[in-house]
Design an enzyme around this catalytic site. Structure first.
Site, mmCIF file in Angstrom:
data_model
loop_
_atom_site.group_PDB
_atom_site.id
_atom_site.type_symbol
_atom_site.label_atom_id
_atom_site.label_comp_id
_atom_site.label_asym_id
_atom_site.label_seq_id
_atom_site.Cartn_x
_atom_site.Cartn_y
_atom_site.Cartn_z
ATOM 1 N N TRP A 31 29.303 -36.026 -6.616
ATOM 2 C CA TRP A 31 28.312 -35.767 -7.679
ATOM 3 C C TRP A 31 28.823 -36.169 -9.059
ATOM 4 C CZ3 TRP A 31 23.607 -33.209 -8.772
ATOM 5 C CH2 TRP A 31 23.475 -32.705 -10.062
ATOM 6 N N ASN A 33 27.403 -35.586 -13.369
ATOM 7 C CA ASN A 33 26.390 -35.403 -14.414
ATOM 8 C C ASN A 33 26.930 -35.955 -15.731
ATOM 9 O OD1 ASN A 33 27.453 -32.482 -13.659
ATOM 10 N ND2 ASN A 33 26.826 -32.210 -15.762
ATOM 11 N N ASP A 34 26.971 -35.207 -16.793
ATOM 12 C CA ASP A 34 27.193 -35.766 -18.140
ATOM 13 C C ASP A 34 28.333 -36.788 -18.271
ATOM 14 O OD1 ASP A 34 25.763 -33.419 -18.297
ATOM 15 O OD2 ASP A 34 27.096 -32.469 -19.730
ATOM 16 N N TRP A 58 26.306 -30.189 -7.535
ATOM 17 C CA TRP A 58 27.113 -29.664 -8.632
ATOM 18 C C TRP A 58 28.091 -28.634 -8.072
ATOM 19 C CZ3 TRP A 58 28.590 -25.343 -11.313
ATOM 20 C CH2 TRP A 58 29.090 -25.552 -12.607
ATOM 21 N N PHE A 94 34.212 -28.304 -18.244
ATOM 22 C CA PHE A 94 32.894 -28.756 -18.699
ATOM 23 C C PHE A 94 33.037 -29.935 -19.676
ATOM 24 C CE2 PHE A 94 29.477 -25.245 -17.994
ATOM 25 C CZ PHE A 94 29.722 -25.276 -16.639
ATOM 26 N N SER A 95 31.896 -30.367 -20.190
ATOM 27 C CA SER A 95 31.834 -31.606 -20.980
ATOM 28 C C SER A 95 32.655 -31.560 -22.259
ATOM 29 C CB SER A 95 30.385 -31.916 -21.332
ATOM 30 O OG SER A 95 29.748 -32.398 -20.195
ATOM 31 N N ARG A 167 29.783 -24.754 -26.144
ATOM 32 C CA ARG A 167 30.452 -25.743 -25.289
ATOM 33 C C ARG A 167 30.262 -27.185 -25.750
ATOM 34 N NH1 ARG A 167 26.505 -23.299 -21.890
ATOM 35 N NH2 ARG A 167 24.658 -24.583 -21.530
ATOM 36 N N ASP A 168 30.940 -28.069 -24.996
ATOM 37 C CA ASP A 168 30.781 -29.525 -25.100
ATOM 38 C C ASP A 168 31.255 -30.090 -26.452
ATOM 39 O OD1 ASP A 168 29.476 -28.969 -22.700
ATOM 40 O OD2 ASP A 168 27.467 -29.127 -23.565
ATOM 41 N N TRP A 307 18.179 -32.407 -14.717
ATOM 42 C CA TRP A 307 18.446 -31.180 -13.956
ATOM 43 C C TRP A 307 17.204 -30.751 -13.183
ATOM 44 C CZ3 TRP A 307 23.197 -29.927 -13.140
ATOM 45 C CH2 TRP A 307 24.186 -30.202 -14.086
HETATM 46 C C1 FRU Z 1 24.787 -30.507 -19.674
HETATM 47 C C2 FRU Z 1 25.756 -29.444 -19.208
HETATM 48 C C3 FRU Z 1 26.798 -29.197 -20.281
HETATM 49 C C4 FRU Z 1 27.958 -28.683 -19.489
HETATM 50 C C5 FRU Z 1 27.876 -29.493 -18.221
HETATM 51 C C6 FRU Z 1 28.350 -28.781 -16.995
HETATM 52 O O1 FRU Z 1 24.217 -31.242 -18.662
HETATM 53 O O2 FRU Z 1 25.062 -28.270 -18.874
HETATM 54 O O3 FRU Z 1 26.364 -28.336 -21.316
HETATM 55 O O4 FRU Z 1 29.170 -28.857 -20.154
HETATM 56 O O5 FRU Z 1 26.519 -29.857 -18.075
HETATM 57 O O6 FRU Z 1 28.472 -29.652 -15.916
#
Ligand code: FRU
Length: 514
Positions: A31, A33-34, A58, A94-95, A167-168, A307
């Protein structure tokens, strides 16, 4: 140092390549994502991403990693970060973003710690988020800082921040000081907001500066994945608002991604800005990341998924892909994005070029077909009042673009293939124009359309049969006048997992595996 050699037998493998992209970034296993930590370091472009290698779903987040010399051809590298520290137990790593300092590459990311039921009862929330650093001398092997977490809840000196969702981090340097923006929300969860921190040395001394920007009205109850850059003398704040109330129809979805153009006051930490603008009006575009190239361009890549929407490739052992890299610009106060010119390197075959074509019935052109190509069209919109173009088409499937003289442009994936449990028709209003320029990228399970030099962009995932490859031009009024058509079949831009791969083949493609 983290052990980066991983046993591929444990990973979720691609069992069918029917939807696996030829030239878009996608995870070699499992998988994604970001996008994370995009940067140029030691003469290479580095691209990291949220990754779970063990299943096409995820899970506790790792940072996958790929590098490129030219933004066109990519090579997968070992997983850069994996959840192993006490502050990463739960959601994992996380991101976040990347920055170079004193020759080292630093990743700044969020450690996501899930609470036990007892802790949850005590703090009233299911997780805590910490900001962390990892560094590397070679851009491949990363060591997490002993000072982690470098930002934690007690550092947030404001009652107006919901401290469990922060976060991020996107980190950058300005006038010798380091700054990081973080996505967050107000304690009542009604408003997303961006928090600014500052540090003199990057590795410690992070200090809460301000709540830089906050959702007004209905721009979401949480802002994720902030990014910050200066483009043509303007400051741009990119972010992904979620928990948007969609009832009044202002927004396409409860999660979107976009930008505010304005000015950051580095003394007060406040960001003054204009209205929210979309970066892409398609169905699948989230959590974009940006980086500066050595020649000064701001290049963006986003997760080309959304999502809670079906990703049919999970049946094939993988999940998620990225957009092509796009250059951001500002024209008359509006954000525009265009494909990076480096992608032209993927044009390995003789192009098909047609000029001044006038058609009055549904027409296909020899060789203009396929599952991974680029198509540039200049259409005389003054003479073509209403028309459509069917892509990835067969007798039973098609993804349809249509345009009419009122400037209504439509992307319809209703019959594109496997049904998707989300919206399938997107209609946008563009400036009516005499000449309509379309730049289209098709790659197995995706379509990206750049309209009139990137003033509008639409991205979407589609799940057609492999054999649906036709491109059909359909005049729906009297005629369709195509001033020019350029078609390029595109090369493989990254190692391609294949169902027939033997363990030896996999070793060759992914030499870092055991
Ligand atoms: C955005 C998010 C971020 C987080 C990550 C987790 O898509 O929710 O805020 O860091 O994905 O995978």
């Amino acid at each position: 140092m983290a052990e980066n050699i991983l046993d591929f037998k444990a990973f979720s493998q691609v069992t069918d390549a029917r939807w696996y992209p030829r030239y878009h970034l996608a995870p070699p296993f499992g998988w994604c994502n970001d996008p994370n930590g995009m940067c140029f370091y030691k003469n290479q472009y580095h691209f990291f991403y949220q990754h779970y290698p063990y299943a096409p779903e995820w899970g506790p987040m790792h940072w996958g990693h790929a590098v490129s010399d030219d933004l066109a051809y990519w090579k997968h590298l070992p997983i850069a970060l994996k959840p192993e520290q006490p502050y990463e137990q739960g959601g994992g790593c996380f991101s976040g973003s990347a920055i170079e300092k004193d020759g080292k590459l630093y990743l700044m990311y969020t450690g996501h710690l899930s609470a036990t039921p007892e802790e949850e009862a005590a703090i009233g929330y299911g997780h805590i988020e910490f900001q962390c650093l990892a560094s590397s001398e070679d851009g491949i092997h990363f060591t997490k800082s002993e000072k982690n977490p470098v930002i934690e809840d007690i550092d947030i000196k404001s009652d107006d921040v919901f401290i469990n969702d922060i976060r991020d981090p996107k980190v950058w340097i300005h006038d010798g000081k380091y700054y990081a923006v973080l996505g967050s929300r107000t304690p009542d969860m009604a408003h997303g907001q961006i928090i600014l921190f500052e540090s003199t040395d990057l590795t410690t001394s992070w200090r809460f500066k301000a709540i830089s920007a906050r959702s007004e009205g209905n721009l979401g109850g949480m802002w994720e994945c902030p990014n910050f850059a200066e483009i043509n003398g303007e400051d741009v704040l990119i972010f992904s608002p979620m928990d948007i109330n969609t009832e009044d129809g202002t927004f396409y979805n409860d999660k979107v991604a976009g930008v505010l153009i304005g000015k950051l006051n580095y003394r007060s930490g406040l960001f003054t800005h204009g209205d929210f603008q979309y970066l892409d009006k398609g169905f699948d575009f989230y959590a974009p990341q940006i980086m500066q190239t050595p020649d000064g361009r701001t290049v963006m890549i986003a997760w080309m998924d959304m999502w809670n929407v079906d990703m049919h490739e999970t049946k094939d052992g993988w999940a998620g892909m990225m957009t092509i890299p796009r250059v951001l610009g500002i024209k008359n106060g509006k954000i525009i994005s265009t494909p990076v010119k480096e992608l032209e390197k993927l044009r390995k075959w003789k192009p098909i070029i047609l000029e001044d074509v006038l058609i009055d019935e549904a027409t296909t052109f020899d060789g203009v077909s396929g599952e991974a190509y680029e198509l540039l069209l200049n259409i005389d919109a003054a003479q073509s009042k209403k028309f459509s173009i069917a892509l990835r088409a067969s007798d039973i499937e098609q993804t349809v673009l249509s345009y009419n003289a009122n400037g209504i442009f439509k992307l319809d994936r209703t019959n594109s293939g496997e049904p998707i449990n989300f919206q399938s028709v997107r209609e946008i209003q563009i400036e009516p124009c005499e000449k309509l320029k379309l730049h289209i990228f098709i790659d197995r399970s995706s379509i990206e359309i750049f309209i009139n030099d990137g003033t509008e962009v639409l991205s979407a995932r589609i799940y057609p049969k492999r054999t649906s490859q036709k491109v059909i031009f359909v005049p729906e009024d009297e005629q369709l006048k195509i001033d020019s058509l350029e078609y390029y079949k595109l090369d493989f831009g990254l190692p391609h997992p294949h169902i027939k791969d033997t363990p030896e083949d996999l070793h060759k493609k992914f030499p870092f595996l055991k």
